[in-house]
Design a protein around this motif. Structure first.
Motif, PDB file in Angstrom:
ATOM      1  N   TYR A  94      16.268  43.870 -44.871  1.00 24.99           N
ATOM      2  CA  TYR A  94      17.319  43.410 -43.962  1.00 24.99           C
ATOM      3  C   TYR A  94      16.786  43.395 -42.533  1.00 24.99           C
ATOM      4  O   TYR A  94      15.800  44.070 -42.206  1.00 24.99           O
ATOM      5  CB  TYR A  94      18.540  44.329 -44.055  1.00 24.99           C
ATOM      6  CG  TYR A  94      18.256  45.763 -43.711  1.00 24.99           C
ATOM      7  CD1 TYR A  94      18.448  46.254 -42.420  1.00 24.99           C
ATOM      8  CD2 TYR A  94      17.763  46.631 -44.677  1.00 24.99           C
ATOM      9  CE1 TYR A  94      18.174  47.567 -42.112  1.00 24.99           C
ATOM     10  CE2 TYR A  94      17.483  47.957 -44.363  1.00 24.99           C
ATOM     11  CZ  TYR A  94      17.692  48.417 -43.079  1.00 24.99           C
ATOM     12  OH  TYR A  94      17.409  49.725 -42.773  1.00 24.99           O
ATOM     13  N   GLN A  97      15.231  46.469 -40.113  1.00 19.66           N
ATOM     14  CA  GLN A  97      14.693  47.545 -40.942  1.00 19.66           C
ATOM     15  C   GLN A  97      13.383  48.074 -40.358  1.00 19.66           C
ATOM     16  O   GLN A  97      12.480  47.306 -40.025  1.00 19.66           O
ATOM     17  CB  GLN A  97      14.460  47.035 -42.365  1.00 19.66           C
ATOM     18  CG  GLN A  97      14.088  48.116 -43.369  1.00 19.66           C
ATOM     19  CD  GLN A  97      14.107  47.584 -44.793  1.00 19.66           C
ATOM     20  OE1 GLN A  97      14.208  46.387 -45.024  1.00 19.66           O
ATOM     21  NE2 GLN A  97      14.019  48.481 -45.758  1.00 19.66           N
ATOM     22  N   GLN A 108       9.574  46.470 -36.723  1.00 18.03           N
ATOM     23  CA  GLN A 108      10.829  46.305 -37.447  1.00 18.03           C
ATOM     24  C   GLN A 108      10.980  44.859 -37.901  1.00 18.03           C
ATOM     25  O   GLN A 108      10.337  43.944 -37.377  1.00 18.03           O
ATOM     26  CB  GLN A 108      12.010  46.714 -36.584  1.00 18.03           C
ATOM     27  CG  GLN A 108      12.192  45.868 -35.340  1.00 18.03           C
ATOM     28  CD  GLN A 108      13.399  46.308 -34.544  1.00 18.03           C
ATOM     29  OE1 GLN A 108      14.524  46.190 -34.990  1.00 18.03           O
ATOM     30  NE2 GLN A 108      13.160  46.824 -33.350  1.00 18.03           N
ATOM     31  N   ARG A 176      18.718  52.829 -35.231  1.00 16.74           N
ATOM     32  CA  ARG A 176      17.919  51.977 -36.115  1.00 16.74           C
ATOM     33  C   ARG A 176      16.700  52.707 -36.670  1.00 16.74           C
ATOM     34  O   ARG A 176      16.429  52.657 -37.852  1.00 16.74           O
ATOM     35  CB  ARG A 176      17.485  50.729 -35.356  1.00 16.74           C
ATOM     36  CG  ARG A 176      16.724  49.750 -36.217  1.00 16.74           C
ATOM     37  CD  ARG A 176      16.898  48.336 -35.728  1.00 16.74           C
ATOM     38  NE  ARG A 176      18.285  47.916 -35.785  1.00 16.74           N
ATOM     39  CZ  ARG A 176      18.764  46.816 -35.228  1.00 16.74           C
ATOM     40  NH1 ARG A 176      17.954  46.044 -34.541  1.00 16.74           N
ATOM     41  NH2 ARG A 176      20.021  46.487 -35.335  1.00 16.74           N
ATOM     42  N   GLU A 218      14.422  52.544 -46.009  1.00 16.12           N
ATOM     43  CA  GLU A 218      15.745  52.157 -46.478  1.00 16.12           C
ATOM     44  C   GLU A 218      16.733  53.247 -46.055  1.00 16.12           C
ATOM     45  O   GLU A 218      17.083  54.123 -46.834  1.00 16.12           O
ATOM     46  CB  GLU A 218      15.747  51.992 -47.995  1.00 16.12           C
ATOM     47  CG  GLU A 218      14.782  50.924 -48.481  1.00 16.12           C
ATOM     48  CD  GLU A 218      14.767  50.790 -49.998  1.00 16.12           C
ATOM     49  OE1 GLU A 218      15.463  51.578 -50.669  1.00 16.12           O
ATOM     50  OE2 GLU A 218      14.066  49.911 -50.493  1.00 16.12           O
ATOM     51  N   GLU A 220      19.677  52.449 -43.978  1.00 16.81           N
ATOM     52  CA  GLU A 220      20.878  51.879 -43.392  1.00 16.81           C
ATOM     53  C   GLU A 220      22.058  51.998 -44.337  1.00 16.81           C
ATOM     54  O   GLU A 220      21.909  52.225 -45.532  1.00 16.81           O
ATOM     55  CB  GLU A 220      20.637  50.401 -43.027  1.00 16.81           C
ATOM     56  CG  GLU A 220      20.917  49.383 -44.124  1.00 16.81           C
ATOM     57  CD  GLU A 220      20.067  49.598 -45.353  1.00 16.81           C
ATOM     58  OE1 GLU A 220      20.405  49.017 -46.390  1.00 16.81           O
ATOM     59  OE2 GLU A 220      19.088  50.332 -45.303  1.00 16.81           O
ATOM     60  N   LYS A 225      23.747  46.594 -43.958  1.00 19.50           N
ATOM     61  CA  LYS A 225      22.891  45.731 -44.768  1.00 19.50           C
ATOM     62  C   LYS A 225      23.509  44.355 -44.941  1.00 19.50           C
ATOM     63  O   LYS A 225      22.822  43.358 -45.102  1.00 19.50           O
ATOM     64  CB  LYS A 225      22.677  46.383 -46.128  1.00 19.50           C
ATOM     65  CG  LYS A 225      21.473  45.880 -46.878  1.00 19.50           C
ATOM     66  CD  LYS A 225      21.235  46.768 -48.070  1.00 19.50           C
ATOM     67  CE  LYS A 225      19.949  46.400 -48.763  1.00 19.50           C
ATOM     68  NZ  LYS A 225      19.680  47.287 -49.874  1.00 19.50           N
TER      69      LYS A 225
END
Length: 238
Positions: A94, A97, A108, A176, A218, A220, A225
């Motif tokens: 996504y 990420q 990212q 983030r 992973e 989030e 997402k």
């Protein structure tokens, strides 16, 4: 009387033997070339296996779940540090990420297609990452410079305690990047009496100019997402 015949036979045998030796020599050279090529491939595979083992060991020690991705292409613009990865939305990738290697933060995701994705590196001139100095807790941004070996740390006052060798880690601000992941180390500190802020340069801890495989964190929520238009945390105007 037999001397001419014997001489002819001797020359014929020697020429035949020489021809056979030349053929065998050519075959051996071809075989050696083939074996050298195979050896080069094995050396490359061995180096790749070492990188993957190191990456997997880092993944095991990472508290968040990770997805391993391989780099497919690099943007060769000297000031545009983007890489193309072989994982996309179908694999759970996504926008926004975090991307890491076995040493620290790489960048990212800024674009997620069905089967591939594009990541911006921390050294891109349009990237800014909230960080803090691990030793003192001082917070600032790590700005990309377009140089794989340099990050700028602006807005740190002249009277702050900053030393060469200080470790920079993610601050966790913005939500983030998880807190505490290595970003770089301070390599240059200059205090300018004519300016309220020091001139500080750091070197990224990730090997940005050599990476082949990366880890995608992973961490989030499901709501995040589903939002595909979220802007990267790290974009500041060029």
């Amino acid at each position: 009387v037999r001397l001419p015949t014997d001489t002819k036979n001797w020359f014929t045998e020697n020429l035949a033997g020489r021809g056979a030796l030349l053929e065998e020599n050519a075959r051996l050279r071809e075989k050696q070339l083939f074996l050298n090529v195979q050896l080069q491939k094995l050396t490359t595979l061995e180096a790749e296996n070492r990188r993957l083992r190191s990456l997997l060991e880092s993944a095991v020690n990472t508290p968040e779940r990770v997805l391993i991705a391989e780099m497919l292409a690099v943007d060769f613009d000297p000031y545009r540090h983007h890489i193309l990865l072989n994982r996309g939305r179908q694999h759970g990738v996504y926008v926004g990420q975090p991307v890491l290697d076995q040493h620290g933060i790489v960048g990212q995701i800024i674009r997620a297609d069905p089967f591939t994705s594009t990541a911006i590196l921390v050294t891109d001139v349009n990237h800014a990452l909230p960080i803090q100095i691990d030793r003192t807790g001082v917070r600032t941004l790590a700005l990309g410079t377009g140089n794989f070996q340099e990050l700028k740390l602006p807005h740190i006052p002249n009277n702050e305690d900053v030393k060469i060798g200080d470790l920079l880690v993610t601050s966790g601000l913005g939500g983030r990047f998880p807190r505490g992941y290595p970003v770089g180390t301070v390599t240059k500190v200059e205090f300018d009496p004519g300016s309220p802020f020091a001139s500080i340069v750091a070197k990224p801890i990730a090997q940005l100019d050599r990476i082949r495989e990366v880890m995608l964190l992973e961490n989030e929520s499901a709501d995040e997402k589903s939002v595909s238009t979220v802007a990267p945390e790290a974009a500041h105007p060029p």
